[in-house]
Design a protein around this motif. Sequence first.
Motif, short mmCIF file in Angstrom:
data_model
loop_
_atom_site.label_atom_id
_atom_site.label_comp_id
_atom_site.label_asym_id
_atom_site.label_seq_id
_atom_site.Cartn_x
_atom_site.Cartn_y
_atom_site.Cartn_z
N ARG A 1 -0.22 2.99 6.21
CA ARG A 1 -0.50 2.77 4.80
C ARG A 1 0.73 3.07 3.93
NH1 ARG A 1 -5.57 2.72 1.99
NH2 ARG A 1 -6.68 2.66 3.96
N VAL A 2 1.43 4.14 4.26
CA VAL A 2 2.52 4.58 3.38
C VAL A 2 3.88 3.99 3.74
CG1 VAL A 2 1.37 6.76 2.87
CG2 VAL A 2 3.06 6.65 4.74
N CYS A 3 3.98 3.37 4.89
CA CYS A 3 5.29 2.87 5.33
C CYS A 3 5.79 1.79 4.38
CB CYS A 3 5.19 2.32 6.75
SG CYS A 3 6.76 1.61 7.30
N PRO A 4 6.95 2.00 3.75
CA PRO A 4 7.39 1.04 2.73
C PRO A 4 7.85 -0.30 3.29
CG PRO A 4 9.06 2.72 3.03
CD PRO A 4 7.89 3.12 3.87
N GLN B 1 -10.12 13.87 7.62
CA GLN B 1 -8.96 13.18 7.09
C GLN B 1 -9.22 11.69 6.93
OE1 GLN B 1 -5.74 14.36 6.27
NE2 GLN B 1 -6.41 16.46 6.47
N THR C 1 0.82 -1.22 0.00
CA THR C 1 0.00 0.00 0.00
C THR C 1 0.85 1.26 0.00
OG1 THR C 1 -0.16 0.05 2.40
CG2 THR C 1 -1.90 -1.12 1.22
N SER C 2 2.16 1.11 0.07
CA SER C 2 2.99 2.29 0.16
C SER C 2 3.38 2.82 -1.21
CB SER C 2 4.27 1.97 0.95
OG SER C 2 5.18 3.04 0.85
N PRO C 3 3.02 4.07 -1.53
CA PRO C 3 3.42 4.65 -2.82
C PRO C 3 4.93 4.66 -2.99
CG PRO C 3 1.86 6.08 -1.68
CD PRO C 3 2.23 5.00 -0.73
N LEU C 4 5.64 4.68 -1.87
CA LEU C 4 7.09 4.68 -1.96
C LEU C 4 7.57 3.33 -2.52
CD1 LEU C 4 9.31 6.70 -1.31
CD2 LEU C 4 9.59 5.58 0.89
N PHE D 1 4.17 21.87 3.83
CA PHE D 1 4.77 21.66 5.15
C PHE D 1 4.62 22.89 6.04
CE2 PHE D 1 7.50 18.23 3.26
CZ PHE D 1 7.13 17.25 4.14
N MET E 1 8.23 9.01 5.21
CA MET E 1 6.97 8.99 4.48
C MET E 1 5.80 9.12 5.47
SD MET E 1 5.96 8.48 1.28
CE MET E 1 4.29 9.08 1.14
N ILE F 1 3.31 9.72 -4.37
CA ILE F 1 3.93 9.79 -3.03
C ILE F 1 3.37 11.02 -2.31
CG2 ILE F 1 6.10 10.29 -1.81
CD1 ILE F 1 7.54 8.55 -3.81
N TRP G 1 -0.89 19.05 -1.64
CA TRP G 1 -0.48 17.91 -2.45
C TRP G 1 -1.67 17.11 -2.96
CZ3 TRP G 1 3.61 15.29 1.28
CH2 TRP G 1 4.70 16.17 1.45
N GLN H 1 -1.61 12.00 -0.34
CA GLN H 1 -1.59 12.30 1.10
C GLN H 1 -2.66 13.34 1.44
OE1 GLN H 1 -0.03 10.10 2.62
NE2 GLN H 1 0.90 9.47 0.68
N LEU H 2 -3.75 12.84 1.95
CA LEU H 2 -4.88 13.69 2.33
C LEU H 2 -4.45 14.71 3.38
CD1 LEU H 2 -7.87 14.29 2.15
CD2 LEU H 2 -8.32 12.37 3.66
N SER H 3 -3.40 14.34 4.13
CA SER H 3 -2.97 15.20 5.23
C SER H 3 -2.36 16.51 4.74
CB SER H 3 -1.93 14.46 6.06
OG SER H 3 -0.84 14.11 5.24
N ARG H 4 -1.95 16.56 3.48
CA ARG H 4 -1.27 17.77 3.01
C ARG H 4 -2.13 18.45 1.96
NH1 ARG H 4 2.93 18.47 6.70
NH2 ARG H 4 3.39 16.37 7.40
N ALA I 1 5.16 12.63 6.56
CA ALA I 1 4.44 13.41 5.56
C ALA I 1 2.96 13.04 5.55
CB ALA I 1 5.05 13.19 4.19
N ALA I 2 2.69 11.78 5.86
CA ALA I 2 1.31 11.30 5.75
C ALA I 2 0.46 11.60 6.98
CB ALA I 2 1.31 9.80 5.50
N CYS I 3 1.11 11.72 8.15
CA CYS I 3 0.33 11.90 9.38
C CYS I 3 -0.26 13.30 9.42
CB CYS I 3 1.22 11.69 10.60
SG CYS I 3 0.36 12.10 12.14
N PRO I 4 -1.58 13.42 9.53
CA PRO I 4 -2.18 14.75 9.53
C PRO I 4 -1.99 15.49 10.86
CG PRO I 4 -3.82 13.01 9.11
CD PRO I 4 -2.58 12.35 9.59
#
Lengths: 404, 205, 808
Positions: free
Chosen positions: B75-78, B195, A117-120, A322, B102, A173, A183, A177-180, B105-108
């Motif tokens: 979810r985003v952790c590779p 979120q 699930t990670s875009p990275l 950011f 990552m 990536i 983006w 990200q809904l949090s930003r 950046a993802a944590c709101p």
Amino acid sequence: MTSGKTKIAYAVLGILTVAGIAAWIYQLMGGLGVTGMNNGTSWGLYIGCFMFFVGLSAGGLIVASSASVFHVAEYKKVALPAVILSTACICVAGIFVLVDLGGIQRVWRIITGFNPTSPLCWDICVICLYLVINIIYLVFMTSNKDDADRKVAIVSRFALPVAILVHSVTTWIFGLQLSREGWYSAIMAPLFVVSAMDSGLALLMLVLGGLNKSGWFKTEKKLMSSLAGLLATCVAIDAFLVGCEILTMVYPGAAGAETLAIMASGVTAPFFWAEILLGLLIPFCILVFARNRENMGLVMFASVCIVIGVFCKRIWLLFTSFFMPNVYGAPGIISGSSASAHATGMDVWAVVGTYAPTWVEIVIVIGVISLGALAFLVLCQKLLPAAKTAEADGANAAAEGAAA
Amino acid sequence: MTRLAIAINKTRCIGCQTCAFACKMQNNVPEGMRWNRVITEGCDVEDGALGTYPNLSRSYLPIACQHCENPACQRVCPTGATYKDDKGRVEIDYDKCIGCRMCMAACPYNARVFNWNEPVRKPDFNFGDKEVPVRPKGVAEKCTLCKERTDRGEEPMCVRCCPTKARTYGDLDDPNSEISKLIAERHAYVLLEEQGTKPQVHYFE
Amino acid sequence: MSGATSPHAGMTRRNFLKTAGVAAGALGLAGAASMTTADNWLAPAEAHADGEERVAHLCHQFHCLTGCNLKCTIRDERVSIIEPSDLAEESHQTICLRGIGEVDHIYAADRIQTPLKRVGERGEGKFEAISWDEAIQTIADAIKSAQEQYGEGSVFIRKSTEASIDFDFFGQLMKADSGGNWGLDRGQPNGTAAAFGAFSYCPNRSIHEFSDASTIIELGHNPLESGIVWSRALMDAKEAGVYIVTVDPRFTGTASKSNEWLPVLPGTDAALIQGMIRAIVDEGWYDEEFIKSKTSLPYLVDRETGKTYRSEDVMCPNPTVVGMLTVGAPYVWDEAEGKARLYNEEGVQPALEGTWTINGKEYTTEWTLLKEWISEYSVDWAAETCGIAKETIIALADRYANNGPAIIDFGLGGPDKYTNADVLGHSTSILVAITGNYGRKGSGMGFFGGVGVDDPAATVNYWTLPEGYGYTSCGTAMYDMPYNENPIHVALTFGDAFTLEAAAANDMLNWVKSLDFFAIIDIYHSSAVDYADIVLPACSKFESEENVKSLRASYGHVMLANNLIKPLFESKTDLQIERLLAAQWGLEDTLPETYEELARFMLDGVEELDPRMAGITYDALLQQGGCMALPETGPDYRPDGTADNLPTPSGKVELYYEYLTDWGHQFPVYTDANEAYASNPIKEQYPLYFMQGKSRYRIHAYYTACEWFQENFGPYVNISPEDAEARGIQTGDTVRVFNDRGEFKCGVHVNRSLQPGVLFMAETTYTRYYDEGFLQNVTNSHREDRQYDMYFGPQIPYNDVLVQIEKA
């Protein structure tokens, strides 16, 4: 074999690369605290450069592969330098991800703990695939075997979607990200692809200009003008998508408008306006006129503008989101230890994001780009038929072009 | 199923920062880092106010990992370093963390902090719970819901130390738990519901 | 110890920590010095090494009036966790950030590590390490030579509140001057003492009755940042729907939790209270029954002399409590019999109003005089003076008088810091008494936050010194010593007295510099340390040479500190320091030899004195871990404080202050503060009020050294956006605050919580953390003469200050 100028170029790039490696070792010892990044602005120049170079890379390959896919015969002529450039750029992009890792010694965990699930993770896969395709492409293109052309055509059919994908995935990536606020947008991927094309193409033009001068590779002026036309189209599409995004942000007058305020008049405004001017307005106004496209000086100038403009775009896209935390209040976000926050006492807190790259980051970035330029020069010398024999007087110019 | 969580009564929260320091102590949190912060909402100085004199208001918001049901960080952790455990907590396996940030950046909620350099501890020894792992340079960390304490059946240190008893700890999946009742009765809400992270940490007035 | 010097003498943090490691090693405590900076890249993140752990318990701060019992986990001889004690009764299992912050504070870089001798000028802060022997010898020599040359009264010894406060032997052994009146935080009590009794600022009902009240007025009190754990009771009340009003010039945490915030102008709280009294008298909202039965207001007063009509034969029950003179029982006019009768005669029905001629003299009641007094203060005047709208004052009076029971919870150290605080205290007493909000459930007055009857008090023995030893007084309080002739030549303080217990620091520190000799015993490098000739390192509460330390009776518990760590560096406990000093006179045997001896003595035979102490013995305590509750301790403890038999001469609330007749303050005459008042002409030059108060990160200057707190808090002044904008000041700037008395430079926060025209700064922080100077450089040294006649003496007017501020 090589001229004095080329030797100097190799020497300079070599020294810069070594300096970059030294700075990276310093960073490994001290940790990422030697950079300007902090808990509030947790990604910095490295990730900005990563986005930028993925774009530069994709642009070159899209031109090269579309030449094969859509049988644009004249573009095929520049396919080889385009793919070399693409290969060098994607390696640079990959290195930027690696230097940004805090625990590079554990990087193998991506394979053992692969999280679908990670875009990275997606991006790592796509970038690897992309690199492989680039290499295969190069092998086939420089092959003397009879069916090489056919193979190039087959590879190009994979290369084009992968090139588009590599940039889209990189976008995701950020864009997922809904949090930003700044983006999270569906248009992010197309926007990135287009700006990848214009910046990549612009860089390719600069490189071709440099190779022309050096005599390593000749590109007809007509072809350059034609590429400049394509560049103008890309810039126009880019401008259109940026316009769509901004209108969508500003119209409801809600959170998006606040984000826009940060980039239009806040901390990232210089980069935003630089992109609008250098990346879109100036080059478009130059390249929209056929007569200007004939003028190689103006085309080169427009290309430089586009490359710088798109770099600025990466910067504002990355940092605008950011700046303002979703949950705002004092004392804010704690930046990291006194050493990594480059501050003591209460100054380790910040209510809004702050970031300025340190000398370590800048030296590493220059070093990585120098390494890329070196790789490009070496590949050119090895693979470009003319370069193999030519007295490369203009190697220096090519190096400059690659480093831009 | 178990979904461990904390509910915070904002009316009772006096912004004293005790929970923030309790967390720092318990978890051996290095200099320049907090897993738990108490912010004066909407203000650029601590103990600031909103409004115009004399019509002022102020509210304090303790904020740490929200232990989301749908954690953006996980979810985003590779590498799978961030995971949702069987007790509903969001945890980090530090050995798997490659420091890509990552998750940050993802944590709101800006809940995560990163070991940008070799962690500096003041005082210069590993204080706190001896079962808490010592994190190396280059990994992310955050509130674990006091994993070591809650595994032993104790309440998290922030809950234990709160001077006004503004915090309630318990299992959301147990309808008879105090926390479940409070959430229902006091119309608790979550931070940044839009979120979609479905935080397990709840707040109420 | 190798290389150990003052933190001031250029010691870096790393140095310090290494030294800390050496100390731990040298004492054979642990090899824990190099626990961090594990450079091992590939090592997995593991739990801490399996260090030996043990648990220690102790009673923490008395100074914030919370006295939490703390549970400390000690691993590898280092205090690693501090949390609420599970030995205390459940509702007393409390802690706040200050208890937790000790994990760092104990080991802070500002710790004094060895005895120090001054090598630079006084105030310069240059020291060299010396041995204990040399330090003790030097102090003893200085004291002896002063005593020989100038007499015993030439030595000043004071235990400030921030060092240990368990006992106070050495000063008494030296028959030293302890500095007389304290001058701190008893401004309002000066005004309530005669009415309700000297210690009536200590409420006679539990703080847990907050929830039983209908209205609580927080008068200049901000418990949310001072005695933090007491705010639980206020939050309980808030959730129970009690109407909370906070009177404070500043939008404090407590104000933010209140239903109503009344931002009075600084130093004008008394006008607000007097406005309320006026409204209550005008509207007839007073409690006539209470006034007649519980107060002095029916007492007869001679119109001409202002003296109360008193019996010459029958004395008051507590005849000497106010004036030291024996006072006769007062007369009232008995309506039933139409004649003057003693106030406490059987069946007397006192008249509240009227004028009668008795033996040719005209008498009236206190109530009549009170009405005449209050008639001079209109609500309009009050509104104009204190800055609160007339309607708001009347509404508050209505709520307080008619929607009871109501509590007035006044802060100690807020309004007390103005020269007119006695007027406020007296006015508050009148307001409370005429509305009958005293002595019944959910009512009361005083400082709710640790000094009341919230818990049963334990009984312990007090160690006494042989006959003949005790403090002396030259008649001049410490804070007046820079201004008044005094015999002091040598000073020894435990903790920082000189910068904390005095304002106008330039005056005080110049006086300190003029002394022949000054030695300080402190845990940390506090502000006064730089002025000392000899510095002795005391250890923190968490350290002891022996297994046990202080025995404290606190909040229904008896607590014995035990299982502590050994003193860090070369520091020693107060007891051992006092014994070393006393030994120079051969007097060490008058002191307990150990804390164990002292603790055993304190508990020896107490169960015979107090049956509630049954079973609370030294051994039992140790066996239980060091904390035992008295049987009544718990959430249901609610002593029934009444308005009867008060410690006043007549046992009733005495509102007419005959003893202040010379000052014309029989009733509280409103007086402007000395400096902080609206029409002060010096406002042209110094237009801003400068207030100081508590921060959650400090108890006065204590915890300055805590590095955890240093991340959140430092010396900065708060200014309103309006005042900041007018001066081009922004958050993060350095500012200069100044007036004719001095100046200082520090950071600034532009904070909307500030009333325009008012600056606020939390007290206080060691001077070296300022950019220049410190806040007491600008504060006021004025003394209000009438307060020399009052129970607690003149108060230091820390907040009665005007300044100007500019960008530095």
